[in-house]
Structures are given as C-alpha cells and as structure tokens.
Design a protein around this motif. Structure first.
Motif, short mmCIF file in Angstrom:
data_model
loop_
_atom_site.label_atom_id
_atom_site.label_comp_id
_atom_site.label_asym_id
_atom_site.label_seq_id
_atom_site.Cartn_x
_atom_site.Cartn_y
_atom_site.Cartn_z
N UNK A 319 -128.52 -44.75 12.48
CA UNK A 319 -128.73 -43.37 12.94
C UNK A 319 -127.70 -42.43 12.33
N UNK A 320 -128.16 -41.27 11.89
CA UNK A 320 -127.23 -40.25 11.43
C UNK A 320 -126.73 -40.42 10.01
N UNK A 321 -127.33 -41.34 9.27
CA UNK A 321 -126.96 -41.48 7.85
C UNK A 321 -128.27 -41.56 7.05
N UNK A 322 -128.39 -40.71 6.04
CA UNK A 322 -129.63 -40.68 5.25
C UNK A 322 -129.41 -41.29 3.88
N UNK A 323 -130.17 -42.32 3.59
CA UNK A 323 -130.11 -42.99 2.30
C UNK A 323 -131.48 -43.56 2.01
N UNK A 324 -131.64 -44.21 0.86
CA UNK A 324 -133.02 -44.60 0.53
C UNK A 324 -133.12 -46.04 0.02
N UNK A 325 -134.35 -46.49 0.00
CA UNK A 325 -134.64 -47.78 -0.63
C UNK A 325 -135.15 -47.46 -2.02
N UNK A 326 -134.73 -48.20 -3.02
CA UNK A 326 -135.21 -47.97 -4.38
C UNK A 326 -135.08 -46.51 -4.74
N UNK A 327 -136.03 -45.97 -5.45
CA UNK A 327 -135.97 -44.56 -5.81
C UNK A 327 -136.87 -43.79 -4.86
N UNK A 328 -136.55 -42.53 -4.62
CA UNK A 328 -137.31 -41.73 -3.66
C UNK A 328 -138.78 -41.62 -4.06
N UNK A 329 -139.03 -41.57 -5.37
CA UNK A 329 -140.41 -41.39 -5.83
C UNK A 329 -141.27 -42.61 -5.54
#
Ligand code: PMP
Length: 388
Positions: A319-329
């Motif tokens: 919660x409260x941390x924004x990150x991604x898996x692989x590339x956003x696209x």
C-alpha cells in the motif's frame, strides 16, 4: 507524487514522469494567448512558429544534434514507426533489418508488420544480463541490411546497449542505424554523435515533459532515404504533416533545457537512491535476485525477482507505493515480459518480477519507506506461502 501531499510514493518513472513546474508554466500561454497555428502567415502564426523553432533548438541541444535534424512527432511510438517503416518504404535496394530481442513493443510491432510483408528481420539475442553482443551483430549485418535498430537502454531492466559499437559495424556495411533512445533522455547524458546513430527516437514524457510529444532525430543520410508514413501538408519538412502541437513542443523544449542543466546531478542522486533501495531489499530478503545489476545500466532502475510472489499480488499488497510489473505498455497482458524471458528467466520467475524506477522528485526518505514496505509485504507473503 510525494509524501508531502499525502499521495503514494511514485516509483514508476520509467513509465512516465510528472511535468516539471517550469514546463507547465512555459506551456500555458500557448493554449490561449499565443494560440496561433505555426503555419499561419500572420503575427499569431509567427509567434507560434518562433516558439516551435526555439523548442527545436532546445531539444537538439540536449541530444547533441542540429535543429534541422529534429522532426516532432506524437511521441516515441510514432518516431519508432516513422523510422522503421519510413526507411523500409524509402529503400528499394536493401531489405534486411537487424534488431534485438528486448526492444520496446513500439519497435517490435512495426518490425512484425514488415516481417509479414516479406522483409527479413533478424533479432539479436541478449546474454543473461540483458546485453547484446556486438560480435553477434557483426555476423549478421551484411550488404543487404537497410537498418540496424538497437535501443539505448531497456525500459524494464535498465541495461545500456553497446549502440556505438554496433553502429560502427553497421556503418562499415553501409546500413543506417536507429536507436530507440527514450529511456536515456533525462537519466544519463545523451549525444546522438557519440551513439553514432543516424536516427534516434525520444519522448518528452519520460523526461519531465508532457505526454503526446516526442521527436525523431535524423541526419542527412537518413533523410535521403526515409519516406513519410502519413501525407498532408508540409509541416516538419513533409515528414510529419499535420498542425504542430505548439504547447506540447514548447514544453518538450523546456524539459530538454532542464535535462541539460540537471542530468549530471540527477544521475548521481538516482544511482545513490537506487543503491540504497537495492541494499535494503537484498539485506533483508533472502532469495531475491536483481536483473541487470552486473552490467552498465540506467542509474534509477531496479528490476527484482521475488520467488513465490507474483508481481500482480505484490503491486496490490504494497500500500502507498506505486511501481510496475514489466513495462507499463505490456502491463495487464497475461504473458510474461518478453525482456525477462530473453534473459532466460523461467516464465514463473518472470511473473514474479517487478520494476522500481526512481526519478528527479524522489527523496531518500521515500526510498527508505518504500523499501521497508516492500520488505514487510514480501516477508508476510512468503511466510503465508510456507504455512499453506
Ligand atoms: N521506447 C521505449 C524504450 C519506451 O520505454 C517507451 C515508453 N514506454 C516508448 C518507446 C514509447 O514512447 P511513447 O510513450 O512516447 O510512445
């Protein structure tokens, strides 16, 4: 964006960046007061066109190019398409294309269309750290190669590619060289001359500029060969017809000015924060592995595999941390990242991998808090796993 305004901590700068305050301020007058069409032959037009030409100078200066070598596009997806499809259309003699297996979709998809049309496309492999070997390029590039396209840095794992070395090999065979340089701008100093690229794609929103604007750099050799993909007026030397997006171009120009001033200090801070983040994660978590860490890479990118914890679960649980898996696209796609598979990660491990990418507005405090939250969540999830 930061804890200051009670928002989540943003660790996804490789997906996009916020506009710098100076960028927004510079853009505003061009929506209303100075709203002219840059092609109009009166005061409103000449004001707009002067602003566009100033921005062209700013963008060119940030990448070591001449203003006459910059064609504004709607972003890097369009710039990549224009480069690859436009060069293939314009070259009746040479037909081969050489690329790599870890390019962004905006390179791979136009290449797939060219393959459908009977163009020969060869994808260079990468080693397990995510780097192409120039010796492989030397074996493949030949007198029939029209274009060699190699990214500057990978958006998922941040590895830097040997573009200059590959360009030297390509030029000896008379091929043109294109570089998807999107992830370099704003993170490390960029010079199209040092890259030895004939064409290079850039996007403003990865470097504290607005979304929906980018450019294709192309030198006179590339200009001789390329054909436009869309047809209309004579804007952007006829290579990209259509009324130019003046506010966005102005914003891109100011973002590039800021990049020139700040890239040295930004890169140093990003590397320090990235190292802190990685040291907390690897000290407190056993079994995690960092992809791309052994080779030259972007200063702010961490790509981490966590055995037993899927990226989707981790993203929703921290919660409260924004990150991604692989590339956003490719997020949301069920298949694991083609980049991670190219590193020979298993499909399961590729699904258990997340990207944390830092930027100009992150602070050490944010990095420490985010790292602790990640550690806590991963420990909880892996404990649950060993009980069930
Ligand atoms: N190439 C790379 C390496 C990227 O990271 C991106 C953005 N995800 C693009 C191309 C596409 O850029 P744009 O969003 O400007 O179309």
């Amino acid at each position: 964006m930061s804890l200051m305004n009670n928002r989540s901590i943003y660790l996804d700068y490789n997906a996009t960046t916020p506009c710098a305050k100076e960028v927004v301020e510079a853009m505003l007058p061009f929506f209303s007061d100075s709203f002219g069409n840059a092609a109009s032959p009166h005061e409103f037009g000449t004001d707009a066109s002067a602003a566009v030409e100033k921005a062209r100078d700013q963008v060119a200066s940030a990448i070591g190019a001449d203003a006459s070598e910059i064609i504004f596009t709607s972003g890097a997806t369009e710039a990549n398409n224009l480069a690859l499809l436009g060069l293939t259309r314009g070259n009746s003699k040479r037909k081969g294309i050489v690329s790599t297996s870890i390019e962004h979709k905006s390179v791979l998809e136009p290449l797939a269309r060219l393959l459908d049309l009977g163009i020969e496309v060869y994808y260079l492999p990468v080693n397990r750290h995510g780097v192409v070997n120039p010796t492989d390029a030397e074996k493949i590039i030949n007198e029939d190669t029209a274009v060699v396209t190699v990214q500057g840095a990978n958006n998922e794992i941040g590895t830097l590619q040997p573009v200059t070395e590959i360009a030297r090999i390509a030029h000896k065979k008379g091929a043109l060289v294109h570089c998807d340089a999107v992830q370099l701008l704003g993170k490390v100093p960029v010079s199209v001359g040092d890259l030895h690229a004939d064409l290079a794609s850039f996007s403003a929103h990865k470097a504290y500029g607005p979304k929906g604007i980018g450019c294709l750099f192309l030198n006179r050799h590339a200009r001789r060969t390329i054909s436009p993909l869309i047809h209309g007026g004579s804007q952007e030397s006829g290579l990209r017809p259509g009324t130019v997006n003046v506010p966005a171009i102005v914003g891109f120009g100011v973002a590039c000015d800021l990049v020139k001033q700040k890239v040295g200090s930004d890169a140093k801070r990003l590397a320090e924060m990235r190292d802190l983040l990685e040291s907390i994660l690897t000290e407190k978590l056993s079994g995690v592995s960092l992809n791309g860490k052994e080779v030259s890479r972007l200063p702010g990118t961490t790509n981490i595999s966590v055995p037993g914890v899927s990226a989707g679960v981790l993203i929703s649980q921290v919660r409260g941390v924004c990150f991604s898996d692989g590339s956003a696209c490719t997020s949301g796609a069920v298949s694991p990242s083609h980049v991670l598979l190219a590193l020979e990660l298993s499909r399961e491990m590729a699904r258990n991998t997340v990207r944390l990418s830092l930027g100009r507005y992150n602070t050490i405090d944010e990095v420490e808090i985010a790292a602790e939250k990640l550690v806590e969540t991963i420990q909880k999830l892996t404990k649950k796993l060993s009980i069930t």
